[in-house]
Design a protein around this motif. Structure first.
Motif, PDB file in Angstrom:
ATOM      1  N   LEU A   1      -5.248  10.619   2.952  1.00  0.00           N
ATOM      2  CA  LEU A   1      -7.152  10.126   3.458  1.00  0.00           C
ATOM      3  C   LEU A   1      -6.148   9.208   4.899  1.00  0.00           C
ATOM      4  CD1 LEU A   1      -7.114   7.854   0.094  1.00  0.00           C
ATOM      5  CD2 LEU A   1      -8.282  10.101   0.975  1.00  0.00           C
ATOM      6  N   HIS A   2      -6.988   8.562   5.615  1.00  0.00           N
ATOM      7  CA  HIS A   2      -7.773   7.952   6.691  1.00  0.00           C
ATOM      8  C   HIS A   2      -7.343   6.846   6.610  1.00  0.00           C
ATOM      9  CE1 HIS A   2      -8.992  11.980   9.955  1.00  0.00           C
ATOM     10  NE2 HIS A   2      -9.671  11.783   8.338  1.00  0.00           N
ATOM     11  N   ASP A   3      -7.166   6.364   7.697  1.00  0.00           N
ATOM     12  CA  ASP A   3      -6.566   3.985   6.507  1.00  0.00           C
ATOM     13  C   ASP A   3      -7.992   3.324   6.516  1.00  0.00           C
ATOM     14  OD1 ASP A   3      -4.189   5.371   7.738  1.00  0.00           O
ATOM     15  OD2 ASP A   3      -4.675   3.877  10.151  1.00  0.00           O
ATOM     16  N   THR A   4      -8.905   3.894   7.186  1.00  0.00           N
ATOM     17  CA  THR A   4      -9.779   3.336   6.521  1.00  0.00           C
ATOM     18  C   THR A   4     -10.276   3.699   4.538  1.00  0.00           C
ATOM     19  OG1 THR A   4     -10.799   2.978   8.278  1.00  0.00           O
ATOM     20  CG2 THR A   4     -12.456   2.970   6.986  1.00  0.00           C
ATOM     21  N   GLU A   5     -10.675   4.496   4.558  1.00  0.00           N
ATOM     22  CA  GLU A   5     -10.989   5.290   3.487  1.00  0.00           C
ATOM     23  C   GLU A   5      -9.278   5.444   2.717  1.00  0.00           C
ATOM     24  OE1 GLU A   5     -12.184   9.877   4.162  1.00  0.00           O
ATOM     25  OE2 GLU A   5     -10.089   9.677   4.494  1.00  0.00           O
ATOM     26  N   LEU A   6      -8.258   5.319   2.926  1.00  0.00           N
ATOM     27  CA  LEU A   6      -6.818   4.067   2.216  1.00  0.00           C
ATOM     28  C   LEU A   6      -7.592   3.049   1.696  1.00  0.00           C
ATOM     29  CD1 LEU A   6      -4.334   5.423  -0.043  1.00  0.00           C
ATOM     30  CD2 LEU A   6      -3.321   4.354   2.489  1.00  0.00           C
ATOM     31  N   LYS A   7      -7.470   2.323   3.168  1.00  0.00           N
ATOM     32  CA  LYS A   7      -7.853   1.084   2.119  1.00  0.00           C
ATOM     33  C   LYS A   7      -9.320   0.742   1.196  1.00  0.00           C
ATOM     34  CE  LYS A   7      -8.563  -3.342   4.297  1.00  0.00           C
ATOM     35  NZ  LYS A   7      -8.783  -4.426   2.690  1.00  0.00           N
ATOM     36  N   GLN A   8     -10.008   1.231   1.201  1.00  0.00           N
ATOM     37  CA  GLN A   8     -11.607   1.033   0.655  1.00  0.00           C
ATOM     38  C   GLN A   8     -10.787   1.923  -1.156  1.00  0.00           C
ATOM     39  OE1 GLN A   8     -13.691   3.495   3.045  1.00  0.00           O
ATOM     40  NE2 GLN A   8     -15.199   1.644   4.120  1.00  0.00           N
TER      41      GLN A   8
ATOM     42  N   ILE B   1      -8.251   1.522  -2.393  1.00  0.00           N
ATOM     43  CA  ILE B   1      -7.210   0.938  -2.912  1.00  0.00           C
ATOM     44  C   ILE B   1      -7.931  -0.289  -3.333  1.00  0.00           C
ATOM     45  CG2 ILE B   1      -4.723  -0.248  -2.597  1.00  0.00           C
ATOM     46  CD1 ILE B   1      -5.062   2.380  -2.942  1.00  0.00           C
ATOM     47  N   ASP B   2      -8.651  -0.636  -2.417  1.00  0.00           N
ATOM     48  CA  ASP B   2      -9.441  -2.267  -3.472  1.00  0.00           C
ATOM     49  C   ASP B   2     -10.416  -2.189  -4.474  1.00  0.00           C
ATOM     50  OD1 ASP B   2      -8.344  -3.391  -0.257  1.00  0.00           O
ATOM     51  OD2 ASP B   2     -10.786  -3.183   0.336  1.00  0.00           O
TER      52      ASP B   2
ATOM     53  N   GLU C   1       1.725  -3.753   1.610  1.00  0.00           N
ATOM     54  CA  GLU C   1       1.252  -2.784   2.636  1.00  0.00           C
ATOM     55  C   GLU C   1       0.739  -1.759   1.509  1.00  0.00           C
ATOM     56  OE1 GLU C   1      -0.787  -3.056   5.274  1.00  0.00           O
ATOM     57  OE2 GLU C   1      -0.271  -5.180   5.121  1.00  0.00           O
ATOM     58  N   VAL C   2       0.318  -0.628   1.524  1.00  0.00           N
ATOM     59  CA  VAL C   2       0.376   0.829   0.803  1.00  0.00           C
ATOM     60  C   VAL C   2       1.908   1.611   2.347  1.00  0.00           C
ATOM     61  CG1 VAL C   2      -0.745   2.870   0.940  1.00  0.00           C
ATOM     62  CG2 VAL C   2      -1.413   1.083   0.596  1.00  0.00           C
ATOM     63  N   VAL C   3       2.056   2.117   1.692  1.00  0.00           N
ATOM     64  CA  VAL C   3       2.847   3.148   2.903  1.00  0.00           C
ATOM     65  C   VAL C   3       3.160   4.313   2.290  1.00  0.00           C
ATOM     66  CG1 VAL C   3       5.820   3.636   2.305  1.00  0.00           C
ATOM     67  CG2 VAL C   3       4.963   1.442   1.887  1.00  0.00           C
ATOM     68  N   ARG C   4       2.313   5.317   3.017  1.00  0.00           N
ATOM     69  CA  ARG C   4       2.161   6.509   3.199  1.00  0.00           C
ATOM     70  C   ARG C   4       3.955   7.000   3.021  1.00  0.00           C
ATOM     71  NH1 ARG C   4      -2.458   8.251   4.888  1.00  0.00           N
ATOM     72  NH2 ARG C   4      -3.441   6.522   5.779  1.00  0.00           N
ATOM     73  N   HIS C   5       4.084   8.602   2.029  1.00  0.00           N
ATOM     74  CA  HIS C   5       4.978   8.846   1.822  1.00  0.00           C
ATOM     75  C   HIS C   5       4.961  10.583   1.896  1.00  0.00           C
ATOM     76  CE1 HIS C   5       7.704   6.212   0.384  1.00  0.00           C
ATOM     77  NE2 HIS C   5       6.781   5.811  -0.066  1.00  0.00           N
ATOM     78  N   ALA C   6       5.504  11.663   2.334  1.00  0.00           N
ATOM     79  CA  ALA C   6       5.545  12.968   1.989  1.00  0.00           C
ATOM     80  C   ALA C   6       4.311  13.333   1.163  1.00  0.00           C
ATOM     81  CB  ALA C   6       7.077  13.822   2.129  1.00  0.00           C
ATOM     82  N   GLY C   7       3.949  14.368   1.366  1.00  0.00           N
ATOM     83  CA  GLY C   7       3.194  15.772   0.915  1.00  0.00           C
ATOM     84  C   GLY C   7       1.410  14.269   0.457  1.00  0.00           C
TER      85      GLY C   7
ATOM     86  N   VAL D   1       1.222   7.885  -1.329  1.00  0.00           N
ATOM     87  CA  VAL D   1       1.189   6.517  -1.088  1.00  0.00           C
ATOM     88  C   VAL D   1       1.640   5.910  -2.360  1.00  0.00           C
ATOM     89  CG1 VAL D   1      -1.263   7.180   1.133  1.00  0.00           C
ATOM     90  CG2 VAL D   1      -1.508   6.002  -1.903  1.00  0.00           C
ATOM     91  N   ALA D   2       2.559   4.920  -1.855  1.00  0.00           N
ATOM     92  CA  ALA D   2       3.013   4.104  -2.901  1.00  0.00           C
ATOM     93  C   ALA D   2       2.350   2.571  -2.265  1.00  0.00           C
ATOM     94  CB  ALA D   2       4.590   3.600  -2.587  1.00  0.00           C
ATOM     95  N   LEU D   3       1.639   1.843  -3.845  1.00  0.00           N
ATOM     96  CA  LEU D   3       1.438   0.524  -3.465  1.00  0.00           C
ATOM     97  C   LEU D   3       2.103   0.003  -5.060  1.00  0.00           C
ATOM     98  CD1 LEU D   3      -1.331  -1.037  -3.962  1.00  0.00           C
ATOM     99  CD2 LEU D   3      -2.174   0.491  -5.971  1.00  0.00           C
ATOM    100  N   THR D   4       2.470  -1.282  -3.960  1.00  0.00           N
ATOM    101  CA  THR D   4       2.687  -1.871  -5.060  1.00  0.00           C
ATOM    102  C   THR D   4       1.685  -3.426  -5.750  1.00  0.00           C
ATOM    103  OG1 THR D   4       3.883  -3.623  -3.284  1.00  0.00           O
ATOM    104  CG2 THR D   4       5.776  -2.089  -4.403  1.00  0.00           C
ATOM    105  N   TRP D   5       1.517  -4.001  -6.954  1.00  0.00           N
ATOM    106  CA  TRP D   5       0.864  -5.077  -6.933  1.00  0.00           C
ATOM    107  C   TRP D   5       1.267  -5.586  -8.077  1.00  0.00           C
ATOM    108  CZ3 TRP D   5       1.134  -5.610 -11.870  1.00  0.00           C
ATOM    109  CH2 TRP D   5       1.736  -4.187 -12.849  1.00  0.00           C
ATOM    110  N   VAL D   6       1.207  -7.443  -7.799  1.00  0.00           N
ATOM    111  CA  VAL D   6       2.044  -7.957  -8.671  1.00  0.00           C
ATOM    112  C   VAL D   6       0.683  -8.282  -9.760  1.00  0.00           C
ATOM    113  CG1 VAL D   6       3.171  -9.332  -7.417  1.00  0.00           C
ATOM    114  CG2 VAL D   6       0.596  -9.762  -7.605  1.00  0.00           C
ATOM    115  N   MET D   7       0.476  -9.062 -11.213  1.00  0.00           N
ATOM    116  CA  MET D   7      -0.320  -9.966 -11.973  1.00  0.00           C
ATOM    117  C   MET D   7      -0.268 -11.532 -11.867  1.00  0.00           C
ATOM    118  SD  MET D   7      -0.246  -9.281 -15.525  1.00  0.00           S
ATOM    119  CE  MET D   7       0.474 -10.486 -16.348  1.00  0.00           C
TER     120      MET D   7
END
Length: 145
Positions: A5-12, A14-15, A98-104, A107-113
């Protein structure tokens, strides 16, 4: 191979991924799930809740990863988390960092409750996402801390 995904697509995306967990309206939650998840998309809880691990251990078995697949199962999963943590008004799910991009193209996303009362963190997790060609989540491997 995962679609990148492009950065804008990825942000949308993830939101919307975060929003599905916090959405109070059942119909809107169902819509968000269909926007976020590819048909046949799945989530694997790599380290399932303690009760599942304890039951497996009592039978001398390694604990199994728990998998949720498809829109109906994902709706049940997200709705149950909403009912347990968000609906009572005690917590809210938020992206952490921030979301971290990885190989292939993963992406890795961290969250909190987070506690609505005092802002403390009551739980956290890491999601490793891959994407279908249409840009929706194909797979999600979840690690809850």
């Amino acid at each position: 191979m995962s679609h990148e995904l492009h950065d804008t697509e990825l942000k949308q995306l993830i939101d919307r991924w975060i929003a599905q967990w916090n959405e109070p309206d059942a119909d809107q939650r169902r819509c968000l799930i269909r926007e976020v998840w590819a048909e046949g998309g799945h989530q694997v809880l790599v380290n399932p809740p303690e009760g599942i691990r304890d039951t497996a251990a009592a039978y001398g078995l390694p604990f199994p990863a728990v998998e949720v697949r498809g829109y109906d199962a994902m709706y049940q999963r997200v709705t149950r988390a909403y009912e347990m943590f968000i609906a009572p008004g005690e917590y809210v799910f938020e992206q952490a960092g921030e979301v971290v991009r990885h190989a292939g193209a993963a992406v890795a996303l961290t969250w909190v409750m987070r506690s609505r009362r005092d802002g403390s963190v009551a739980g956290s997790g890491l999601e490793v996402l891959t994407f279908a060609a249409d840009g929706r989540v194909r797979s999600d491997h979840e690690y809850v801390a």
